[in-house]
Design a protein around this motif. Structure first.
Motif, short mmCIF file in Angstrom:
data_model
loop_
_atom_site.label_atom_id
_atom_site.label_comp_id
_atom_site.label_asym_id
_atom_site.label_seq_id
_atom_site.Cartn_x
_atom_site.Cartn_y
_atom_site.Cartn_z
N LEU A 136 3.29 19.10 31.31
CA LEU A 136 3.12 17.97 30.99
C LEU A 136 2.29 16.89 32.00
CD1 LEU A 136 1.53 15.95 29.22
CD2 LEU A 136 4.07 14.87 29.46
N VAL A 137 1.23 16.69 31.86
CA VAL A 137 0.83 15.87 32.65
C VAL A 137 0.17 14.24 33.10
CG1 VAL A 137 -2.17 15.48 34.81
CG2 VAL A 137 -1.04 18.37 34.52
N GLU A 138 1.28 13.81 33.04
CA GLU A 138 0.77 12.43 32.88
C GLU A 138 -0.25 11.50 33.82
OE1 GLU A 138 4.10 10.10 30.74
OE2 GLU A 138 4.87 11.88 31.49
N SER A 139 -0.32 10.73 33.90
CA SER A 139 -1.04 9.97 35.41
C SER A 139 -0.33 10.10 35.80
CB SER A 139 -1.33 7.91 33.96
OG SER A 139 -0.26 7.39 34.63
N ASP A 140 0.83 9.85 36.19
CA ASP A 140 1.35 9.22 37.70
C ASP A 140 2.71 10.81 37.98
OD1 ASP A 140 3.08 9.17 35.75
OD2 ASP A 140 4.01 7.30 36.70
N GLY A 141 3.01 11.67 37.26
CA GLY A 141 3.74 12.71 37.41
C GLY A 141 3.48 14.24 36.68
N PHE A 142 4.40 15.18 36.72
CA PHE A 142 3.95 15.67 36.11
C PHE A 142 5.28 16.89 35.69
CE2 PHE A 142 3.67 20.90 36.98
CZ PHE A 142 2.71 21.24 35.96
N ALA A 162 6.09 15.38 41.67
CA ALA A 162 4.87 13.64 41.27
C ALA A 162 3.96 14.57 41.50
CB ALA A 162 6.26 13.35 43.17
N ARG A 163 3.32 13.99 41.00
CA ARG A 163 1.69 13.26 41.84
C ARG A 163 1.21 14.10 42.98
NH1 ARG A 163 -2.62 11.05 37.42
NH2 ARG A 163 -4.18 12.83 37.64
N LYS A 164 0.03 14.67 43.38
CA LYS A 164 -0.32 15.19 44.65
C LYS A 164 -1.59 14.43 44.89
CE LYS A 164 3.63 17.41 45.27
NZ LYS A 164 4.10 17.70 44.03
N HIS A 208 -4.48 15.86 47.22
CA HIS A 208 -4.96 16.48 46.99
C HIS A 208 -5.09 17.45 45.79
CE1 HIS A 208 -1.17 18.12 47.99
NE2 HIS A 208 -1.16 19.59 46.64
N ASP A 209 -4.35 16.68 44.60
CA ASP A 209 -4.55 17.75 43.54
C ASP A 209 -4.40 16.15 41.95
OD1 ASP A 209 -4.92 19.78 41.85
OD2 ASP A 209 -2.49 20.32 41.56
N PRO A 210 -5.35 15.20 42.47
CA PRO A 210 -5.39 14.35 41.29
C PRO A 210 -5.40 15.03 39.97
CG PRO A 210 -7.66 14.66 42.08
CD PRO A 210 -6.93 15.94 42.75
N ASP A 211 -5.85 16.02 38.58
CA ASP A 211 -5.38 16.56 37.47
C ASP A 211 -4.13 17.40 37.75
OD1 ASP A 211 -6.98 18.45 38.84
OD2 ASP A 211 -8.76 18.49 37.49
N SER A 212 -4.00 17.65 39.14
CA SER A 212 -2.27 18.84 38.68
C SER A 212 -2.85 20.47 38.22
CB SER A 212 -1.37 18.48 38.02
OG SER A 212 -0.55 16.95 37.75
N THR A 213 -4.60 20.63 38.64
CA THR A 213 -4.34 21.68 38.25
C THR A 213 -4.03 22.70 38.67
OG1 THR A 213 -7.01 20.98 37.47
CG2 THR A 213 -6.48 23.25 37.79
N GLN A 214 -3.39 22.94 40.48
CA GLN A 214 -3.49 23.31 41.35
C GLN A 214 -1.54 23.57 40.61
OE1 GLN A 214 -3.94 22.97 45.00
NE2 GLN A 214 -6.20 22.10 44.24
N LEU A 215 -1.31 22.86 40.25
CA LEU A 215 -0.20 22.65 40.51
C LEU A 215 0.46 23.50 39.06
CD1 LEU A 215 3.01 21.31 41.06
CD2 LEU A 215 2.39 19.16 40.15
N ARG A 216 -0.68 22.73 38.33
CA ARG A 216 -0.49 23.88 36.74
C ARG A 216 0.27 25.77 37.30
NH1 ARG A 216 -3.79 20.07 33.47
NH2 ARG A 216 -4.99 21.10 34.36
#
Lengths: 175, 244
Positions: B166-172, B189-191, B193-201
């Motif tokens: 789940l991607v939220e405005s300030d965290g994942f 925590a939101r990175k 360099h990865d504002p929409d957390s695509t890489q993290l997902r």
């Protein structure tokens, strides 16, 4: 899965006290209501009974004797055994020279009639005295006195005159 | 006084706050710099209500971070498991000034989900919104709990192993459910360099080779009301399909 960080609010002691108090109040009110209902019912029942009695009195039912009133009276009279004291007196008194021959109880006029044979006047006198003992006034009376047969030997009468006969005596007592 | 109170839903994140049910104007959302500013804005909103407020507070993942108490943590009973969770909460949650920990029912030899929030957060929300006389916090829950429930239900129905994010405005937040049982959960925590957390997902999904299904969600503040999500909504993103 419910993740919750606020602990559920349990009722305080004051709230429990209020609940218990309300329950007690409800119980008291309920009991008071039941008591009041019972009292009202009793008053109403008494009122109905009075009204019914008034109706009966108004209809004159109490003034005219019912057809079975006399029979009822007699039955009640017999049930009360008014002759019992008379029979008890006769049972408890015994005098030498007195022999009972019959006892008649007339419930219609409440009269006891006793036939007896007295060997002499003294025995008869003792017998009467004992029957009437303890009474404010003499209740046994000689109704009839008749000589029946001679017996040997000298006899002393109440009047001092010697008698040599058996006497048939009739005693009566109203009860 | 509380008989005529107003029920309000609040969303409280590190950089985003929201409110529903305060007035007829509809939902309110505002970006904020930090939690202090967020609480101040919430206080301003609450002060406009003439009636006392009973609020259900939904926390963003930064303020309510999940972690897993390992199956081999050494606890022998629920009390020990709770003590361990409280002891390690600050490491996982990064809360200063003490943490308040929620622990799922503990079972021997099984991983247990735990969630930590700042101990002072509920009282801080209450104080910012006007105090006990006019504002009362009826509930404090993580918003991602609703997504977790939805995934648990699906996993149980299908008896499948599901990985979710789940991607939220300030965290994942991400985790794994095996036949309705939570086996993994974590916060990132939101990175920058990865504002929409695509890489993290994608990185998280790489580690789920053995899971049978993967579901990615994104929190949408302005979405229409939903019976499942009290405030905001979650959009399901089929990231694997998009990547393919």
């Amino acid at each position: 899965m419910k993740i919750e960080f606020v602990d559920p609010v349990l009722p305080s002691r004051r709230a429990w006290a209020c609940v218990v108090g309300l329950a007690a109040l409800a119980a008291v009110l309920f009991a008071a209501g039941r008591i009041m209902e019972a009292r009202v019912a009793a008053i109403e029942s008494e009122g109905r009974a009075r009204a019914a009695a008034a109706e009966l009195a108004k209809a004159g039912l109490h003034d005219e004797p019912s057809p079975w009133a006399e029979d009822m009276k007699r039955a009640l009279d017999r049930a009360a055994l008014p002759e019992a004291p008379v029979l008890r007196e006769l049972e408890t008194v015994a005098v030498t020279g007195i022999q009972l021959t019959s006892i008649d109880i007339d419930m219609g006029i409440h009269m006891a009639t006793v036939e007896l044979q007295a060997d002499n006047d003294q025995a008869l006198g003792d017998y009467l005295d004992q029957l009437n003992a303890g009474m404010p006034a003499a209740v046994w009376h000689v109704e009839r006195l008749a000589s029946a047969q001679s017996i040997p030997g000298p006899q002393q009468s109440l009047t001092g005159v010697s008698r040599a006969t058996v006497q048939n005596v009739t005693l009566k007592r109203h009860f | 006084m509380w008989a005529r109170s107003r029920s309000v839903e609040l969303y409280l994140g590190q950089t985003l706050i929201g409110c529903r049910g305060l007035d007829a104007a509809g939902d309110r959302w505002a970006d904020v710099a930090d939690i202090d500013e967020g609480l101040a804005r919430l206080g301003e909103w609450m002060s406009t209500s003439p009636a006392p407020i009973r609020a259900r507070v939904w926390l963003g993942s930064t303020l309510s971070r999940p972690f897993i108490l390992d199956a081999n943590c050494g606890a022998r009973n629920t009390a020990e498991a709770r003590e361990l969770a409280v002891a390690v909460a600050s490491d996982f949650a990064g809360q200063e000034g003490g943490s308040k920990v929620w622990l799922a029912p503990w079972r021997v030899g099984r991983p247990t989900l735990a969630v930590a929030i700042s101990k002072s957060l509920p009282s801080a929300v209450e104080a910012a919104a006007g105090g006990r006389g006019t504002f009362r916090v009826a509930s404090v829950r993580p918003w991602w709990n609703q997504v977790l429930d939805a995934v648990i239900e699906r996993s149980r129905e299908q008896a499948r192993s599901i990985g979710w994010t789940l991607v939220e405005s300030d965290g994942f937040v991400h985790g794994r459910i095996d036949s309705g049982v939570v086996s993994d959960a974590a916060f990132e925590a939101r990175k920058v360099h990865d504002p929409d957390s695509t890489q993290l997902r994608r990185r998280v999904a790489v580690g789920w080779l053995e899971v049978e299904d993967v579901e990615h969600f994104a929190f949408t503040p302005g979405a229409a009301p939903s019976p499942v999500f009290a405030i905001g909504a979650a959009t399901l993103i089929r990231i694997n399909e998009a990547a393919a």
